[in-house]
Design a protein around this motif. Structure first.
Motif, PDB file in Angstrom:
ATOM      1  N   MET A  53       0.831  -1.178  -0.108  1.00 34.27           N
ATOM      2  CA  MET A  53      -0.050  -0.003  -0.086  1.00 34.27           C
ATOM      3  C   MET A  53       1.057   1.260   0.040  1.00 34.27           C
ATOM      4  N   ASP A  54       0.720   2.325  -0.920  1.00 34.14           N
ATOM      5  CA  ASP A  54       1.151   3.448  -1.204  1.00 34.14           C
ATOM      6  C   ASP A  54       0.561   4.397  -0.171  1.00 34.14           C
ATOM      7  N   ILE A  55       1.021   4.689   0.934  1.00 37.04           N
ATOM      8  CA  ILE A  55       0.360   5.819   1.872  1.00 37.04           C
ATOM      9  C   ILE A  55       0.386   7.166   1.344  1.00 37.04           C
ATOM     10  N   SER A  56       1.493   7.519   0.509  1.00 40.98           N
ATOM     11  CA  SER A  56       1.801   9.004   0.017  1.00 40.98           C
ATOM     12  C   SER A  56       0.352   9.641  -0.284  1.00 40.98           C
ATOM     13  N   SER A  57      -0.647   8.987  -0.666  1.00 38.96           N
ATOM     14  CA  SER A  57      -1.732   9.923  -1.155  1.00 38.96           C
ATOM     15  C   SER A  57      -2.199  10.263   0.032  1.00 38.96           C
ATOM     16  N   PHE A  58      -1.937  10.023   1.282  1.00 37.38           N
ATOM     17  CA  PHE A  58      -2.560  10.474   2.419  1.00 37.38           C
ATOM     18  C   PHE A  58      -1.465  11.529   3.316  1.00 37.38           C
ATOM     19  N   ASP A  59      -2.271  12.139   4.175  1.00 32.93           N
ATOM     20  CA  ASP A  59      -1.161  13.060   4.847  1.00 32.93           C
ATOM     21  C   ASP A  59      -0.839  12.321   6.130  1.00 32.93           C
ATOM     22  N   LEU A  60       0.533  12.553   6.287  1.00 30.97           N
ATOM     23  CA  LEU A  60       1.095  11.959   7.507  1.00 30.97           C
ATOM     24  C   LEU A  60       1.932  12.967   8.312  1.00 30.97           C
ATOM     25  N   PHE A  61       1.350  13.245   9.542  1.00 32.98           N
ATOM     26  CA  PHE A  61       2.025  14.369  10.628  1.00 32.98           C
ATOM     27  C   PHE A  61       1.766  14.108  11.860  1.00 32.98           C
ATOM     28  N   PRO A  62       2.760  14.754  12.616  1.00 34.43           N
ATOM     29  CA  PRO A  62       2.670  14.474  14.082  1.00 34.43           C
ATOM     30  C   PRO A  62       1.511  15.384  14.539  1.00 34.43           C
ATOM     31  N   LEU A  63       0.697  14.999  15.529  1.00 31.74           N
ATOM     32  CA  LEU A  63      -0.186  15.673  16.180  1.00 31.74           C
ATOM     33  C   LEU A  63       0.327  16.826  17.045  1.00 31.74           C
ATOM     34  N   ASP A  64      -0.242  17.982  17.038  1.00 32.75           N
ATOM     35  CA  ASP A  64      -0.051  19.034  17.895  1.00 32.75           C
ATOM     36  C   ASP A  64      -1.154  19.546  18.661  1.00 32.75           C
ATOM     37  N   GLU A  65      -0.988  20.372  19.782  1.00 31.38           N
ATOM     38  CA  GLU A  65      -1.901  20.867  20.626  1.00 31.38           C
ATOM     39  C   GLU A  65      -3.229  21.419  19.961  1.00 31.38           C
ATOM     40  N   LYS A  66      -2.787  22.045  18.682  1.00 34.36           N
ATOM     41  CA  LYS A  66      -4.041  22.566  17.950  1.00 34.36           C
ATOM     42  C   LYS A  66      -4.651  21.818  16.978  1.00 34.36           C
ATOM     43  N   LEU A  75      -9.635  14.397  12.792  1.00 31.24           N
ATOM     44  CA  LEU A  75     -10.840  14.047  11.881  1.00 31.24           C
ATOM     45  C   LEU A  75     -11.440  12.953  12.681  1.00 31.24           C
ATOM     46  N   PRO A  76     -12.572  12.472  12.148  1.00 31.71           N
ATOM     47  CA  PRO A  76     -13.272  11.342  12.618  1.00 31.71           C
ATOM     48  C   PRO A  76     -12.557  10.027  12.490  1.00 31.71           C
ATOM     49  N   PHE A  77     -12.561   8.945  13.620  1.00 28.05           N
ATOM     50  CA  PHE A  77     -11.588   7.891  13.413  1.00 28.05           C
ATOM     51  C   PHE A  77     -12.420   6.800  14.190  1.00 28.05           C
ATOM     52  N   CYS A  78     -12.478   5.647  13.526  1.00 25.89           N
ATOM     53  CA  CYS A  78     -13.025   4.330  14.451  1.00 25.89           C
ATOM     54  C   CYS A  78     -12.330   3.129  14.255  1.00 25.89           C
ATOM     55  N   SER A  79     -11.648   2.758  14.952  1.00 27.98           N
ATOM     56  CA  SER A  79     -11.083   1.530  14.803  1.00 27.98           C
ATOM     57  C   SER A  79     -11.718   0.486  15.144  1.00 27.98           C
ATOM     58  N   LYS A  80     -11.406  -0.893  15.519  1.00 29.56           N
ATOM     59  CA  LYS A  80     -12.436  -2.049  16.126  1.00 29.56           C
ATOM     60  C   LYS A  80     -12.196  -1.783  17.608  1.00 29.56           C
ATOM     61  N   ASP A  81     -11.169  -0.971  18.066  1.00 26.70           N
ATOM     62  CA  ASP A  81     -10.569  -1.094  19.497  1.00 26.70           C
ATOM     63  C   ASP A  81     -11.236   0.296  20.266  1.00 26.70           C
ATOM     64  N   ASP A  82     -12.151   0.241  20.930  1.00 29.07           N
ATOM     65  CA  ASP A  82     -12.968   1.518  21.665  1.00 29.07           C
ATOM     66  C   ASP A  82     -11.760   2.021  22.383  1.00 29.07           C
ATOM     67  N   GLU A  83     -10.778   1.445  23.217  1.00 29.85           N
ATOM     68  CA  GLU A  83      -9.720   1.973  24.133  1.00 29.85           C
ATOM     69  C   GLU A  83      -8.799   2.921  23.068  1.00 29.85           C
ATOM     70  N   LEU A  84      -8.358   2.205  21.807  1.00 27.45           N
ATOM     71  CA  LEU A  84      -7.660   3.210  21.108  1.00 27.45           C
ATOM     72  C   LEU A  84      -8.327   4.386  20.642  1.00 27.45           C
ATOM     73  N   ASN A  85      -9.557   4.192  20.124  1.00 26.97           N
ATOM     74  CA  ASN A  85     -10.281   5.447  19.783  1.00 26.97           C
ATOM     75  C   ASN A  85     -10.414   6.428  20.724  1.00 26.97           C
ATOM     76  N   ASN A  86     -10.592   5.934  21.903  1.00 23.32           N
ATOM     77  CA  ASN A  86     -10.712   7.232  23.122  1.00 23.32           C
ATOM     78  C   ASN A  86      -9.247   7.675  23.490  1.00 23.32           C
ATOM     79  N   PHE A  87      -8.438   6.889  23.295  1.00 27.47           N
ATOM     80  CA  PHE A  87      -6.925   7.419  23.614  1.00 27.47           C
ATOM     81  C   PHE A  87      -6.995   8.683  22.571  1.00 27.47           C
ATOM     82  N   GLN A 133      -9.501  13.654   1.195  1.00 26.89           N
ATOM     83  CA  GLN A 133     -10.635  13.425   0.304  1.00 26.89           C
ATOM     84  C   GLN A 133     -11.807  13.421   1.065  1.00 26.89           C
ATOM     85  N   THR A 134     -11.649  12.315   2.087  1.00 23.53           N
ATOM     86  CA  THR A 134     -12.869  11.781   2.863  1.00 23.53           C
ATOM     87  C   THR A 134     -13.050  12.646   4.157  1.00 23.53           C
ATOM     88  N   GLN A 135     -12.028  13.349   4.500  1.00 24.57           N
ATOM     89  CA  GLN A 135     -11.879  14.188   5.727  1.00 24.57           C
ATOM     90  C   GLN A 135     -12.174  13.178   6.822  1.00 24.57           C
TER      91      GLN A 135
END
Ligand SMILES: CC(C)(COP(=O)(O)OP(=O)(O)OC[C@H]1O[C@@H](n2cnc3c(N)ncnc32)[C@H](O)[C@@H]1OP(=O)(O)O)[C@@H](O)C(=O)NCCC(=O)NCCS
Length: 182
Positions: free
Chosen positions: A1-14, A18-30, A53-55
């Motif tokens: 899989m080429d992930i270069s069509s997605f943006d990869l960046f470190p989270l900052d405080e600001k 964007l919406p995220f839902c994996s099958k693990d609730d604890e990881l989603n909440n974190f 594209q999908t935000q």
């Protein structure tokens, strides 16, 4: 899989996550409730993979410094690790980076994104490092150990074989040596 069509960046405080839902609730909440707190305390850095594209957030992973340490009860496993290190550099601990958390959104699973993220981390810690880092470690969920094995991680010990998570590692040196040959 080429992930270069997605943006990869470190989270900052600001960062607006964007919406995220994996099958693990604890990881989603974190991601939504705690990732910024860990960042503020300098305890872990979270990286986001975002589909513009999908935000949506495609995946995230969290990295922190770690060490692989000698355990007298696991002498033979330690010898296996030590054999990889040149004689005069053998120590009782080796510097490592831990994948503290890793999750792929259910919408994007089974497309090679998890593997691409592990490859990104392997490259990131064998090129232009600011500090020495020999191993990647992870406390793998029992259900995810197969994923790490497919990505050339190994179990560190047999003591945790019945636990909910298992300590696994990946040696970066052979990976770096293989890169040089290619
Ligand atoms: C585990 C997870 C990160 C895998 O991400 P993914 O993008 O779906 O994985 P990939 O498509 O890159 O899979 C790479 C390979 O691992 C295999 N694989 C994926 N998940 C697996 C699992 N749970 N067990 C065994 N093998 C797995 C795939 O079949 C694929 O094998 P192949 O090369 O033979 O086709 C994802 O399923 C996830 O986020 N799960 C929920 C959270 C979790 O368990 N995180 C790990 C915390 S330690």
């Amino acid at each position: 899989m080429d992930i270069s069509s997605f943006d990869l960046f470190p989270l900052d405080e600001k960062t607006e996550i964007l919406p995220f839902c994996s099958k693990d609730d604890e990881l989603n909440n974190f991601l939504f409730d705690d990732a910024k707190n860990y960042l503020a305390e300098l305890m872990a850095v979270t990286y986001l993979l975002v589909d513009r594209q999908t935000q949506k957030t495609v995946a995230y992973f969290t990295l922190l410094n770690d060490k692989v340490s000698y355990d007298p009860e696991e002498r033979s496993l330690w010898n296996r690790i030590n054999r990889r290190i040149s004689n005069n550099k053998r120590r009782k601990t080796y510097p490592s980076v831990k994948i503290g958390r890793l999750a792929v959104s259910m919408d994007y699973e089974h497309q090679g994104i998890g593997r691409a993220i592990l490859n990104f981390v392997k490259h990131a810690f064998t090129n232009g490092n600011r500090t020495g880092c020999r191993f990647i470690t992870v406390d793998a969920y029992a259900a995810a150990t197969g994923f790490y094995i497919k990505n050339s991680f190994d179990f560190f010990t047999q003591k945790d074989r019945k636990d909910a998570t298992r300590l696994m590692f990946f040696d970066l040196k052979p990976f770096k040596d293989a890169q040089k040959k290619n």
